[in-house]
Design a protein around this motif. Structure first.
Motif, mmCIF file in Angstrom:
data_model
loop_
_atom_site.group_PDB
_atom_site.id
_atom_site.type_symbol
_atom_site.label_atom_id
_atom_site.label_comp_id
_atom_site.label_asym_id
_atom_site.label_seq_id
_atom_site.Cartn_x
_atom_site.Cartn_y
_atom_site.Cartn_z
ATOM 1 N N GLN B 337 -40.331 -2.248 0.699
ATOM 2 C CA GLN B 337 -39.327 -2.555 1.739
ATOM 3 C C GLN B 337 -39.638 -1.820 3.033
ATOM 4 O OE1 GLN B 337 -35.498 -1.472 0.266
ATOM 5 N NE2 GLN B 337 -35.322 -3.236 -1.112
ATOM 6 N N GLY B 338 -39.945 -0.533 2.891
ATOM 7 C CA GLY B 338 -40.203 0.274 4.079
ATOM 8 C C GLY B 338 -41.423 -0.205 4.822
ATOM 9 N N SER B 339 -42.500 -0.504 4.096
ATOM 10 C CA SER B 339 -43.711 -0.933 4.797
ATOM 11 C C SER B 339 -43.498 -2.301 5.423
ATOM 12 C CB SER B 339 -44.917 -0.938 3.851
ATOM 13 O OG SER B 339 -44.598 -1.592 2.657
ATOM 14 N N LEU B 340 -42.662 -3.112 4.786
ATOM 15 C CA LEU B 340 -42.362 -4.431 5.367
ATOM 16 C C LEU B 340 -41.655 -4.272 6.713
ATOM 17 C CD1 LEU B 340 -42.402 -7.450 4.950
ATOM 18 C CD2 LEU B 340 -40.282 -7.282 3.678
ATOM 19 N N LEU B 341 -40.680 -3.374 6.757
ATOM 20 C CA LEU B 341 -39.968 -3.159 8.019
ATOM 21 C C LEU B 341 -40.930 -2.623 9.081
ATOM 22 C CD1 LEU B 341 -37.277 -3.148 9.543
ATOM 23 C CD2 LEU B 341 -36.987 -0.780 8.853
ATOM 24 N N LEU B 342 -41.758 -1.678 8.681
ATOM 25 C CA LEU B 342 -42.703 -1.079 9.621
ATOM 26 C C LEU B 342 -43.650 -2.148 10.175
ATOM 27 C CD1 LEU B 342 -42.859 1.846 10.432
ATOM 28 C CD2 LEU B 342 -44.807 2.114 8.882
ATOM 29 N N ALA B 343 -44.204 -2.962 9.256
ATOM 30 C CA ALA B 343 -45.125 -4.014 9.686
ATOM 31 C C ALA B 343 -44.419 -4.973 10.633
ATOM 32 C CB ALA B 343 -45.659 -4.769 8.468
ATOM 33 N N TYR B 344 -43.152 -5.261 10.339
ATOM 34 C CA TYR B 344 -42.429 -6.204 11.185
ATOM 35 C C TYR B 344 -42.195 -5.610 12.575
ATOM 36 C CZ TYR B 344 -38.797 -9.182 13.034
ATOM 37 O OH TYR B 344 -38.083 -10.007 13.848
ATOM 38 N N LEU B 345 -41.808 -4.337 12.611
ATOM 39 C CA LEU B 345 -41.547 -3.722 13.921
ATOM 40 C C LEU B 345 -42.818 -3.696 14.761
ATOM 41 C CD1 LEU B 345 -39.152 -0.806 12.932
ATOM 42 C CD2 LEU B 345 -38.597 -3.006 13.969
ATOM 43 N N ILE B 346 -43.966 -3.431 14.107
ATOM 44 C CA ILE B 346 -45.229 -3.435 14.855
ATOM 45 C C ILE B 346 -45.521 -4.846 15.346
ATOM 46 C CG2 ILE B 346 -47.716 -3.111 14.643
ATOM 47 C CD1 ILE B 346 -47.060 -0.854 12.618
ATOM 48 N N ALA B 347 -45.305 -5.829 14.458
ATOM 49 C CA ALA B 347 -45.559 -7.216 14.851
ATOM 50 C C ALA B 347 -44.694 -7.604 16.051
ATOM 51 C CB ALA B 347 -45.292 -8.154 13.665
ATOM 52 N N VAL B 348 -43.423 -7.192 16.012
ATOM 53 C CA VAL B 348 -42.519 -7.534 17.116
ATOM 54 C C VAL B 348 -42.973 -6.867 18.416
ATOM 55 C CG1 VAL B 348 -40.201 -7.107 18.012
ATOM 56 C CG2 VAL B 348 -40.500 -8.061 15.736
ATOM 57 N N ALA B 349 -43.470 -5.638 18.291
ATOM 58 C CA ALA B 349 -43.960 -4.967 19.494
ATOM 59 C C ALA B 349 -45.067 -5.791 20.137
ATOM 60 C CB ALA B 349 -44.462 -3.569 19.146
#
Lengths: 507, 366
Positions: B337-349
């Motif tokens: 879950q945590g890595s998914l959120l992190l990956a998503y935030l980077i993608a959004v950036a």
């Protein structure tokens, strides 16, 4: 003709799709005051950044004193003998003048102090080297900036809109300094869009429009009208004559307002009194930072007076001092704020949604839901009537240029057909054609009986628009001066605080 | 001055316009990246990655029973996330949905605990209503202090979640403990009428799923169509523009927190009146926190959140499967879950910005 000091050939610079400079040729002669004239967005600032090494050109060559020039940084430019004074000063307020200068110039404090005094005497740049910067007037700060540039013995000095921050008296003094510098062997690049100034001081003018050079003239041979035509590429509309005052009812009245904002760095307002009648335009002059933004938010209702302060601000005859912005708008108040992005408009939202921000009472809602068709229609109408250049109503507000966004916001607020319209800095960053259109519109509305309050830094603008002018200085407001019977110099004295406070007239 | 080393590092530059395709592609790409990273992790742990993928991402879809469990898990996540997303768009960061969820469960349990003999079809709707009120009430503590004293809502709501957990402990160890429960910290089993009716027979999926979908539809109308939702978004995107237009900030904070608390409380009530059937210490397995990830993964858009809630539920169910069949440690699901959120935030950036490498200064040839 003598060899030019600086010679540019075919300089181009693009930012993405925007061609800020295209094939610019420019020759600056030694010992000349050379104007770069153009509207906002014509590419003046970009060109200066290229010359000063802040940015690098995509294409083109530069020759400096007969040698090819390529600059990677402003530091290099300074070593070559190019100095620049920016529109916004970069001085540390807590340090003294000489301490500020020591940050960029090597030397012992005593020697530097002496050099500052000498430069001041030679070029009319008197300033006390030991005074802390925060105690200096704007004019004195500008002198410190110029002295700092002169310390490195430049051959070319770039001044970016140097007069925009000065009261009229200080402008004359600055011009005297510039002439002395020229006679002392320094060339000056003078960026401005104020035509009369350029005619007064410059030997040569290069006119930019849309990133290209459209003219190279001696400004003394042309009148302001000719120069304006070259600058905007078409004929300028004439100013509107104002009809004589009718003496309508008071739409805004402020009586003896004192206010100490929560923010310790904000300006304290004391004993502010003014009134605006229907069919009248009142202007508030003064240099920014003298309480304009504090006064503006108290009038707009973004800042609200505490309950104890009754009977201070009246709109349409009602005490509104303790009411919020929405309640004041309901009474027929509309406002164009000085900052457009993030206050007058939401940058990430489309123009349609930005119409909704304040124009929602114009039938844009149905049972609490947004009526997109009506909002779109209103937005299209605003874009058409106010000549907003945009790809369409779905464009994000942040994608519009400053001038076009201003036209949109002014249009939106006027479409509310308010009884009282308050416009802060109506033409900041707006090109001259659009600025004239906005001013004509304001005068038309005045003639139709609207009460209008304008805050502006530009005296010329206030003289063109207003029936009366009051000057804000250190949070105090001068008595109203009828524009017809007042000379700019009188306003200037108030701007420097000569009337309102006993302290010495500085600047 | 010589060129600084920092001049060789790329800088993030805001794009003139975020493309729609990139916005839509960001979540799947983030999911793919997070999956690959976590598979690498499982290999390092000495687990068979194929077995893990099978257990985690495929098994939940392979039988109707396990998919119905996904739906059951998705319902509270979806409900809480929809409520939170409204607040997040207004930049009111309610991180305490966990506590509001617990208070919802407690309020709903009051009826069956105090009136265990009561019968009638009015009981479960009243419980859901009470639960929603309880969640809203808990959130209103945060709203009050934020508006009154400008106390940071992130801290207040987060800490109130810990208070809520202690309140639950107190009730279960004290006044609400089942007298015939062998001293276990749990309430009595609820009577039949205190249970939300089953929607699909043979599964545990109940009517609250329909409520959740209705709430999602309402959230969509509210955020995309209503003027109130518009005001909240203006407050989030440009607070000074909201002040300029005269939108009341305190009111926006109250509304955002109340909606979030209401949704979380409703979810808590539906959980005790649904699959659990009693008030327990373990009523929430971090739904309130997982819903934050769900809300952001769904792009804070009501429609996107429906998909992200389903995805997160699959991870929960699949993670349980993988624990059993592939011997995965219990922390693995949280790491995912945590890595998914992190990956998503980077993608959004990168949707909003691009990297710009410094170009060498243009040298003119002499």
């Amino acid at each position: 003709m003598t060899d030019p000091l600086l010679s540019l050939r075919g300089i181009s610079k693009s930012y993405g799709q925007i061609h800020a400079n295209q094939g610019i040729d420019l020759d600056v002669a030694p010992r000349s005051i050379h104007a770069i004239l153009g509207e906002n967005g014509a590419g003046k600032s970009t060109l200066m950044k290229l010359i000063y090494g802040v940015e690098q050109p995509d294409d083109g060559t530069a020759i400096w004193e007969g040698e090819p020039l390529s600059l990677a940084s402003p530091a290099q430019a300074r070593r070559k003998g190019i100095g620049m004074v920016f529109q916004h000063f970069s001085l540390f307020e807590t340090l003294t003048v000489v301490e500020n200068i020591r940050l960029v110039v090597k030397g012992r404090t005593a020697d530097l102090t002496e050099r500052i005094r000498t430069l001041g005497r030679d070029f009319g740049l008197e300033v006390d080297p030991l005074a802390p910067v925060h105690a200096l007037s704007v004019g004195e700060r500008q002198r410190v900036e110029i002295i700092r540039c002169l310390m490195t013995n430049p051959k070319l000095l770039i001044l970016d809109e140097p007069t925009s921050v000065l009261p009229p008296q200080s402008v004359d003094k600055l011009f005297d300094t510039l002439r002395r510098l020229r006679d002392g062997g320094v060339s000056i690049l003078f960026i401005s869009h104020k035509l009369e100034e350029i005619r007064a001081i410059c030997d040569h003018a290069t006119i930019l429009r849309g990133g290209r050079v459209t003219g190279n003239v001696d400004p003394r041979d042309h009148d302001a009208h000719d120069l304006a035509c070259m600058m905007i590429g078409r004929d300028m509309p004439d100013p509107m004559p104002a009809l004589p005052l009718s003496g309508g009812e008071k739409r805004l009245e402020i009586i003896g307002l004192d206010h100490q904002p929560d923010d310790p760095f904000a300006v304290r307002l004391s004993n502010i009194s003014l009134s605006v009648r229907a069919g009248e335009i009142l202007g508030i002059a003064g240099i920014s930072g003298n309480g304009q933004s504090e006064l503006a938010s108290l009038i707009s209702g973004e800042a609200v007076l505490p309950r104890e302060q009754r009977d201070r601000i009246y709109m349409m005859g009602k005490d509104v001092g303790t009411l919020g912005a929405a309640a004041r708008r309901q009474r027929g108040f509309a406002f164009v704020p000085e900052d457009r992005l993030g206050r007058g408009a939401v940058p990430e939202m489309s123009l349609v949604l930005n119409s909704l921000l304040t124009a929602h009472p114009l039938g844009l809602l149905r049972h609490g839901l947004v009526d997109r068709a009506s909002a779109r229609a209103l937005t299209n109408e605003c874009i058409r009537q106010y000549d907003v250049r945009t790809s369409g109503p779905e464009a994000e507000a942040g994608a519009l240029s400053g001038g076009n966004l201003q036209k949109f916001i002014v249009g939106r607020e006027i479409m509310l057909s308010p009884k009282l319209l308050f416009v802060a800095q109506p033409t900041w960053g707006v090109d001259i054609g659009a600025a004239t259109a906005i001013r004509r519109r304001l005068i038309t509305l005045r003639n139709e009986g609207m009460a209008i309050l304008v805050i502006s830094e530009e005296l010329e603008e206030l003289f063109e628009l207003c029936d009366a002018i009051q000057v804000l200085h250190h949070g105090r407001l001068s008595p109203p001066l009828a524009t017809r019977d007042t000379r700019p110099e009188e306003i200037g004295r108030y701007m420097m605080g000569a009337h309102s406070s006993p302290e010495k007239a500085v600047a | 001055m010589s060129v600084l080393p920092a001049a060789f590092l790329p800088t993030l530059v805001r794009r003139e316009r975020a493309s729609l395709a990139a916005t839509l592609l960001a979540p799947p790409i983030a999911l793919a990246v997070a999956t690959i990273l976590n598979l690498g992790l499982y290999v390092l742990l000495g687990r068979d990655p194929i077995a893990v993928v099978h257990a985690m991402l495929l098994e939940p879809f392979l039988s109707w029973t396990s998919f119905s469990e996904v739906l059951l898990k998705a319902a509270p996540l979806l409900l809480i996330a929809q409520g939170l997303a409204i607040g997040f768009r207004a930049k009111v960061f309610n991180i305490g949905a966990e506590g509001q969820f617990i208070l919802g469960a407690i309020f709903a349990s009051a009826i069956p605990v105090w009136f265990p003999q009561a019968t009638g079809q009015w009981i479960w709707p009243l419980m859901l209503l009470l639960g929603a009120l309880g969640g809203g009430l808990w959130a209103s503590l945060t709203a009050f202090w934020r508006v009154r004293l400008n106390a940071n809502e992130i801290l207040v709501s987060l800490m109130l979640s810990l208070v809520a957990a202690q309140l639950l402990n107190y009730l279960l160890l004290g006044p609400w403990k089942d007298p015939n429960g062998f001293n276990f910290p749990q309430s009595v089993m609820f009577q039949y009428d205190a249970m939300v009716p089953i929607l699909i027979s043979g599964t545990r999926v109940n009517v609250s799923l329909l409520l959740t979908l209705a709430f999602s539809a309402a959230a969509w109308v509210f955020m995309q169509k209503s003027f109130t939702g518009y005001k909240l978004q203006v407050g989030g995107l440009a607070p000074r523009a909201a002040g300029y237009a005269g939108f009341n900030e305190g009111w926006a904070i109250w509304l955002s927190l109340l909606i979030g608390g209401f949704a979380a409380g409703l979810a808590g009530a539906a959980e005790v009146a649904g699959p659990l059937g009693q008030l327990q210490r373990s009523i929430s397995t971090g739904y309130g926190y997982a819903a934050i990830i769900v809300a952001y993964l769904g792009g804070l858009h009501p429609l996107g959140i429906v998909f992200s809630a389903l995805l997160m539920a699959v991870l929960y169910i699949g993670g349980d499967n993988a624990m059993v069949s592939a011997n995965l440690p219990i922390a693995a699901v949280r790491v995912f879950q945590g890595s998914l959120l992190l990956a998503y935030l980077i993608a959004v950036a990168f949707v909003r910005h691009r990297l710009e490498w410094p170009r060498a200064a243009v040298r003119s040839q002499s």
